[in-house]
Scaffold this motif. Structure first.
Motif, mmCIF file in Angstrom:
data_model
loop_
_atom_site.group_PDB
_atom_site.id
_atom_site.type_symbol
_atom_site.label_atom_id
_atom_site.label_comp_id
_atom_site.label_asym_id
_atom_site.label_seq_id
_atom_site.Cartn_x
_atom_site.Cartn_y
_atom_site.Cartn_z
ATOM 1 N N TYR A 34 3.295 -18.347 -6.735
ATOM 2 C CA TYR A 34 4.400 -18.403 -5.789
ATOM 3 C C TYR A 34 5.138 -19.730 -5.997
ATOM 4 O O TYR A 34 4.501 -20.771 -6.186
ATOM 5 C CB TYR A 34 3.890 -18.313 -4.354
ATOM 6 N N PRO A 35 6.456 -19.723 -5.953
ATOM 7 C CA PRO A 35 7.201 -20.960 -6.253
ATOM 8 C C PRO A 35 6.954 -22.084 -5.261
ATOM 9 O O PRO A 35 7.162 -23.248 -5.594
ATOM 10 C CB PRO A 35 8.668 -20.497 -6.222
ATOM 11 N N PHE A 36 6.524 -21.745 -4.043
ATOM 12 C CA PHE A 36 6.305 -22.790 -3.031
ATOM 13 C C PHE A 36 4.884 -23.355 -3.069
ATOM 14 O O PHE A 36 4.529 -24.196 -2.246
ATOM 15 C CB PHE A 36 6.626 -22.249 -1.629
ATOM 16 N N THR A 37 4.051 -22.900 -4.017
ATOM 17 C CA THR A 37 2.701 -23.463 -4.167
ATOM 18 C C THR A 37 2.645 -24.220 -5.481
ATOM 19 O O THR A 37 2.700 -23.630 -6.555
ATOM 20 C CB THR A 37 1.631 -22.349 -4.153
ATOM 21 N N ASP A 38 2.565 -25.540 -5.395
ATOM 22 C CA ASP A 38 2.538 -26.362 -6.595
ATOM 23 C C ASP A 38 1.141 -26.326 -7.208
ATOM 24 O O ASP A 38 0.144 -26.143 -6.517
ATOM 25 C CB ASP A 38 2.924 -27.800 -6.255
ATOM 26 N N HIS A 39 1.079 -26.504 -8.511
ATOM 27 C CA HIS A 39 -0.191 -26.429 -9.222
ATOM 28 C C HIS A 39 -0.266 -27.486 -10.313
ATOM 29 O O HIS A 39 0.755 -27.979 -10.801
ATOM 30 C CB HIS A 39 -0.375 -25.037 -9.851
ATOM 31 N N ASN A 81 5.258 -11.444 -0.067
ATOM 32 C CA ASN A 81 5.432 -10.019 -0.380
ATOM 33 C C ASN A 81 6.636 -9.805 -1.291
ATOM 34 O O ASN A 81 6.604 -8.953 -2.187
ATOM 35 C CB ASN A 81 5.594 -9.210 0.908
ATOM 36 N N LEU A 82 7.703 -10.580 -1.047
ATOM 37 C CA LEU A 82 8.884 -10.456 -1.897
ATOM 38 C C LEU A 82 8.536 -10.814 -3.345
ATOM 39 O O LEU A 82 8.891 -10.078 -4.283
ATOM 40 C CB LEU A 82 9.997 -11.371 -1.384
ATOM 41 N N PHE A 83 7.815 -11.911 -3.524
ATOM 42 C CA PHE A 83 7.465 -12.333 -4.886
ATOM 43 C C PHE A 83 6.396 -11.434 -5.499
ATOM 44 O O PHE A 83 6.354 -11.267 -6.721
ATOM 45 C CB PHE A 83 7.028 -13.799 -4.896
ATOM 46 N N ASN A 84 5.551 -10.846 -4.677
ATOM 47 C CA ASN A 84 4.602 -9.854 -5.193
ATOM 48 C C ASN A 84 5.342 -8.654 -5.773
ATOM 49 O O ASN A 84 4.977 -8.126 -6.835
ATOM 50 C CB ASN A 84 3.668 -9.384 -4.073
ATOM 51 N N MET A 85 6.380 -8.223 -5.069
ATOM 52 C CA MET A 85 7.188 -7.103 -5.567
ATOM 53 C C MET A 85 7.854 -7.457 -6.892
ATOM 54 O O MET A 85 7.874 -6.657 -7.841
ATOM 55 C CB MET A 85 8.248 -6.717 -4.531
ATOM 56 N N ILE A 86 8.393 -8.663 -6.965
ATOM 57 C CA ILE A 86 9.044 -9.113 -8.206
ATOM 58 C C ILE A 86 8.028 -9.181 -9.347
ATOM 59 O O ILE A 86 8.291 -8.727 -10.465
ATOM 60 C CB ILE A 86 9.714 -10.489 -7.987
#
Length: 481
Positions: free
Chosen positions: A170-175, A99-104
């Motif tokens: 999201y930074p914690f999901t690698d791709h 949610n924090l990164f969605n807001m950003i």
């Protein structure tokens, strides 16, 4: 599936992790390791529920980057559902981070909309996209993951729609298409978590700070003996436990042979060892009692035929080693495992690499634990070759202890590059080490190139080199008796 977990690292005075930068480490430690733990949870979810093989046929003839983004989107939906159902206490906290990164991200999108003067249209368009994403997520969760046909149909819809997959991750999901360079860092964000997630974050923080203190202590110790050398810096090797395990698996037969034979090689003269000491051989004891024969030796005494040794294994990681480095690294692993066996009771050993930097893989006072093994896996090829400085520094390291048997095992091709009169300096460094009673054994230098070493052998493949090294070490230990 191979997973790489990024650790916090300093860049230009800031502590960074996963595209986020922090100016105050003390205040930001909970945020840093909340991101780290979220990465572990997400990767663990993929390990549990994801089978990438089902997309192999589907992605044929498709754009590779877009195909990967498509099935990563599908599998991320399934991972989130798995965490929600099986680990709700972790999922709830990860959701807060999302949610924090969605807001950003929403704020960034809004700024882009204003910049392009399309606010009203875009707001309506974004709402439609979110609704379509929700519809697809429900469809993914209601589809049997083994139903390749239905999964392929969903994948087609996502692949052909350019707006379903967000430009923001999201930074914690690698791709697969993770950016190699971060254009804009998120600075000093704050993540607040609770419960078991928070408790785990605190344990990570404690381990991290303890590791930082140990490393600072080791760096300080080495700093006092490197001031006159030409190395650019002294540092710890990066960690890659997966690479270490791959190399260990490829060399396990040689590891066992090398460790056992070197451990049983005597390096001290027998001086009438008492026969009633050692490891009891039960079968021999039964025979001695039954036959009433006191001459039958019932104790194993091989372990008492070795005295303390100190080793420094140092591997050349300069660019000239690139062609044969994978093979040489396999031998280095064998030598490291053997060193741990030989010196496990009363010896000390260290493992280092060098180019124009000197890198600590295992300090003499560190245990040969997962951190040290991971650093062996993380050894990389690059830079120049300061062989003389490496030998000098290893000699100084070995001199710190009052141990009679001291060895430098130098794995190199002998091409000293990057310093003035490099070959002359190498010769002087090796001769100075030998005058101090340190045996310098070179592995990888062609036979006949130099006679300055205590022993010198070429690298001729793992099998031959292990055999030759065992013979050479036996002779070297015998010469010292």
């Amino acid at each position: 599936m191979t997973v790489f977990f990024p650790m916090p690292r300093p860049i230009q005075g800031l502590e960074t992790i996963q595209g986020c930068a922090f100016s105050n480490v003390e205040e930001s430690q909970n945020t840093i390791f909340s991101l780290y733990l979220a990465s572990i949870c997400h990767a663990a979810g993929h390990a549990k529920v994801t089978n990438f093989k089902i997309y192999k046929k589907w992605m044929k003839d498709k754009n590779k980057k877009r195909a990967y983004e498509t099935f990563e989107y599908i599998e991320d939906v399934r991972v989130n559902e798995f965490l929600k159902n099986d680990f709700p206490e972790y999922h709830n906290e990860i959701k807060k981070i999302e949610n924090l990164f969605n807001m950003i991200n929403d704020q960034t999108e809004l700024e882009n909309i204003k910049r392009n003067s399309k606010k009203i249209f875009s707001n309506r368009f974004i709402s439609e996209i979110k609704s379509k994403r929700k519809e697809l997520e429900d469809k993914i969760l209601n589809t049997d993951p083994e139903n390749e046909k239905e999964i392929s149909n969903i994948a087609d819809i996502i692949y052909e729609s350019s707006n379903i997959i967000s430009d923001y991750n999201y930074p914690f999901t690698d791709h697969y298409s993770h950016p190699k360079r971060i254009e804009k860092w998120l600075e000093d964000i704050t993540i607040t978590t609770e419960g078991i997630f928070y408790d785990t974050v605190q344990r990570f923080t404690e381990v991290w700070f303890e590791q930082l203190k140990r490393r600072a202590k080791v760096r300080k110790k080495y700093g006092g003996i490197t001031e006159d050398l030409e190395f650019d810096k002294i540092d710890f090797a990066p960690e890659n436990i997966g690479e270490y395990l791959r190399l260990k698996n490829a060399t396990h037969l040689f590891l066992k042979k090398m460790s056992s034979q070197m451990k049983m090689t005597p390096n001290v003269m027998d001086e009438g060892m008492p026969e009633d000491m050692g490891l009891l051989e039960m079968q021999a004891a039964i025979q001695a009692v039954a036959a009433q024969n006191n001459s039958i030796q019932i104790f194993e005494q091989d372990d008492y035929r070795r005295i303390e040794e100190e080793w420094a294994i140092v591997v050349d990681t300069s660019s000239s080693m690139r062609l044969k480095f994978d093979e040489m690294k396999k031998f280095a692993i064998c030598l490291g495992e053997a060193a741990n066996e030989v010196n496990s009771k009363n010896g000390k050993w260290g493992f280092f690499t060098f180019n124009n930097n000197f890198t600590i893989v295992k300090d003499h006072y560190e245990n040969f634990d997962q951190h040290s093994k991971s650093r062996i896996g993380g050894i990389e090829i690059k830079g120049l070759s300061f062989i003389a400085d490496a030998v000098i520094l290893c000699s100084r390291i070995l001199e710190r202890e009052n141990i009679e048997r001291r060895y430098i095992f130098l794995i190199t091709d002998g091409q000293a590059l990057g310093t003035y009169e490099a070959d002359v300096k190498m010769k002087e460094a090796v001769e100075a080490a030998r005058k101090k009673g340190i045996s310098v054994v070179a592995i990888g230098i062609p036979t006949g190139v130099t006679k300055i070493f205590s022993l010198c052998m070429p690298y001729e493949g793992l099998r031959k080199t292990v055999a030759r090294f065992l013979g050479a070490y036996t002779n070297l230990a015998g010469d010292d008796l």
